[in-house]
Design a protein around this motif. Structure first.
Motif, mmCIF file in Angstrom:
data_model
loop_
_atom_site.group_PDB
_atom_site.id
_atom_site.type_symbol
_atom_site.label_atom_id
_atom_site.label_comp_id
_atom_site.label_asym_id
_atom_site.label_seq_id
_atom_site.Cartn_x
_atom_site.Cartn_y
_atom_site.Cartn_z
ATOM 1 N N LEU A 69 -5.957 -4.426 -2.532
ATOM 2 C CA LEU A 69 -6.869 -3.613 -1.746
ATOM 3 C C LEU A 69 -6.495 -3.626 -0.269
ATOM 4 N N GLY A 70 -6.426 -2.451 0.312
ATOM 5 C CA GLY A 70 -6.258 -2.321 1.746
ATOM 6 C C GLY A 70 -4.951 -2.874 2.273
ATOM 7 N N ALA A 71 -4.945 -3.145 3.582
ATOM 8 C CA ALA A 71 -3.731 -3.634 4.228
ATOM 9 C C ALA A 71 -3.284 -4.977 3.648
ATOM 10 N N THR A 72 -4.253 -5.827 3.287
ATOM 11 C CA THR A 72 -3.902 -7.103 2.661
ATOM 12 C C THR A 72 -3.230 -6.871 1.314
ATOM 13 N N GLY A 73 -3.734 -5.909 0.555
ATOM 14 C CA GLY A 73 -3.128 -5.583 -0.728
ATOM 15 C C GLY A 73 -1.716 -5.052 -0.584
ATOM 16 N N VAL A 74 -1.467 -4.301 0.500
ATOM 17 C CA VAL A 74 -0.119 -3.793 0.747
ATOM 18 C C VAL A 74 0.853 -4.954 0.906
ATOM 19 N N GLN A 75 0.458 -5.965 1.666
ATOM 20 C CA GLN A 75 1.330 -7.121 1.881
ATOM 21 C C GLN A 75 1.533 -7.922 0.599
ATOM 22 N N GLU A 76 0.492 -8.038 -0.207
ATOM 23 C CA GLU A 76 0.607 -8.801 -1.449
ATOM 24 C C GLU A 76 1.431 -8.045 -2.497
ATOM 25 N N TRP A 77 1.385 -6.716 -2.450
ATOM 26 C CA TRP A 77 2.059 -5.899 -3.434
ATOM 27 C C TRP A 77 3.566 -5.895 -3.241
ATOM 28 N N GLN A 78 4.010 -5.743 -2.025
ATOM 29 C CA GLN A 78 5.427 -5.484 -1.794
ATOM 30 C C GLN A 78 6.261 -6.757 -1.927
ATOM 31 N N GLY A 79 7.480 -6.579 -2.415
ATOM 32 C CA GLY A 79 8.426 -7.675 -2.545
ATOM 33 C C GLY A 79 9.829 -7.137 -2.377
ATOM 34 N N GLY A 80 10.446 -7.432 -1.261
ATOM 35 C CA GLY A 80 11.784 -6.934 -1.021
ATOM 36 C C GLY A 80 11.843 -5.463 -0.677
ATOM 37 N N VAL A 81 10.695 -4.843 -0.367
ATOM 38 C CA VAL A 81 10.648 -3.428 -0.016
ATOM 39 C C VAL A 81 9.669 -3.229 1.146
ATOM 40 N N ASP A 82 9.727 -2.051 1.735
ATOM 41 C CA ASP A 82 8.718 -1.617 2.704
ATOM 42 C C ASP A 82 7.875 -0.559 2.023
ATOM 43 N N ILE A 83 6.571 -0.810 1.893
ATOM 44 C CA ILE A 83 5.675 0.136 1.260
ATOM 45 C C ILE A 83 4.734 0.699 2.324
ATOM 46 N N VAL A 84 4.637 2.020 2.403
ATOM 47 C CA VAL A 84 3.860 2.680 3.451
ATOM 48 C C VAL A 84 2.882 3.649 2.800
ATOM 49 N N PRO A 85 1.616 3.244 2.598
ATOM 50 C CA PRO A 85 0.607 4.166 2.074
ATOM 51 C C PRO A 85 0.223 5.186 3.143
ATOM 52 N N ARG A 86 -0.423 6.243 2.726
ATOM 53 C CA ARG A 86 -0.911 7.224 3.694
ATOM 54 C C ARG A 86 -1.899 6.576 4.665
ATOM 55 N N ASP A 87 -2.757 5.746 4.110
ATOM 56 C CA ASP A 87 -3.731 5.016 4.923
ATOM 57 C C ASP A 87 -3.771 3.587 4.389
ATOM 58 N N PRO A 88 -3.173 2.628 5.111
ATOM 59 C CA PRO A 88 -3.129 1.244 4.607
ATOM 60 C C PRO A 88 -4.500 0.688 4.257
#
Length: 355
Positions: A57-76
């Protein structure tokens, strides 16, 4: 679809994943509870054996999700995702549902995390997804079989909510066919019978292994899956003369897996297996002719074992209920099969356990 998200941050597969939240109601805005429920239904997994997904969920979820990549949602802050994943003995599988996002594996990322994997994915939801790799741009949609190597940079952009499922295969597992995954090529195969069959298999195999709380498949089943995927990859790369190493092994293990999943259905028979695998009855029986058990015996034994587990776990449940829940057509057949396997009837067995 953002396939790279499912790769671990180190070469070893299956690093434990951390859920951001627990409540299904938290999968808000783009991923409503109804959308998540529909996704789980599409996976086709028995809800009694459905595993617990990780949530992001949210910006924290973005950090937990990614591994070895840069993930950029429309709205973190509005990023939402749920994911099932599982490490197997040689590969890993996943099923995910997530918000629109762009995922990039840059040259800098590759240098920092130089693991070498083949990501094989397929989606079932409509929507425009674009993959850019090796100086080329390709658009794909639901049902397309997609291959992405982590050895070279790429960018994937999902325009809407998407539901990728697939396998993560170390390039080393491909053996002599590893160059097929490493060479520049069109990454999407969607025009042939083989690619469509492989796409259906990938989705089913991922759901049955990652989303279901059941025993992991055998190493032989994994190798058979890799072999099928390699054949589809070879076809995509225009390699002539590639043949499956052992299609009999693939069908043998597929039949065993079907028995494990569906023996509780009283209408499930060897003919059901033949229909599911698109084999004639004669072809199917030929695969098992040199084994120590017939298919009918394997199905009966699976039902007996399920019944034995239920007898122990549910001491007050009537034997008739256990017989039906295990897939037997009658209590008499259940008693006979159980006594032939364990030397005593189910009631006596339960009493001996109690003592």
């Amino acid at each position: 679809m953002t396939t790279m998200n499912y790769a671990p941050t180190r070469p070893r597969l299956g690093r434990p994943l951390v859920a951001a939240r627990e409540s299904a109601d938290d999968v808000g805005i783009q991923l409503t509870p109804q959308l998540v429920a529909a996704w789980e239904s599409r996976l086709g997994v028995d809800r009694a054996r459905l595993a617990r997904p990780s949530r992001f969920l949210g910006a924290t979820g973005v950090q937990e999700w990614q591994g070895g990549v840069d993930i950029v949602p429309r709205d973190p802050d509005q990023f939402r995702a749920v994911r099932f994943d599982r490490e197997l003995s040689m590969t890993a599988t996943f099923c995910a549902l997530h918000s629109p996002a762009r995922v990039a594996r840059t040259a800098e990322r590759i240098q920092a995390d130089p693991y070498e994997l083949l990501l094989v994915t397929v989606t079932s939801m409509r929507g425009r997804t674009v993959l850019r790799q090796d100086g080329r741009e390709h658009e794909y949609s639901a049902g397309d079989l997609v291959f992405v190597s982590t050895a070279s940079p790429f960018i994937q952009t999902a325009a809407g909510v998407t539901d990728p499922s697939g396998l993560v295969i170390p390039l080393a597992v491909l053996g002599k066919h590893r160059p097929l995954a490493e060479q520049p090529r069109r990454p999407i195969n969607k025009r042939t019978l083989l690619s469509r069959a492989a796409a259906g298999f990938v989705r089913r195999f991922a759901a049955d292994t990652a989303a279901a709380d059941v025993p992991a498949p055998s190493a032989d089943a994994e190798l058979a899956a890799v072999d099928l995927i390699t054949a589809a990859l070879a076809e995509l790369a225009s390699v002539d003369g590639y043949r499956l190493q052992d299609d009999a092994l693939f069908n043998h293990q597929s039949a065993i897996d079907l028995i494990a999943r569906r023996h509780r259905d009283p209408d499930f028979t060897p003919d059901s297996i033949a229909a599911e695998l698109h084999l004639s009855r004669r072809q199917l029986y030929r695969i098992f002719e040199n084994t120590d058990q017939s298919l009918a015996t394997r199905i009966a034994d699976a039902r007996v074992e399920t019944a034995r587990e239920m007898l122990v776990a549910n001491p007050w449940l009537p034997v008739g209920n256990i017989s039906a829940a295990s897939g037997f057509g009658s209590v008499a057949t259940f008693r006979n099969r159980f006594k032939a396997r364990y030397g005593i009837g189910p009631v006596e067995y339960r009493q001996s356990i109690a003592r």
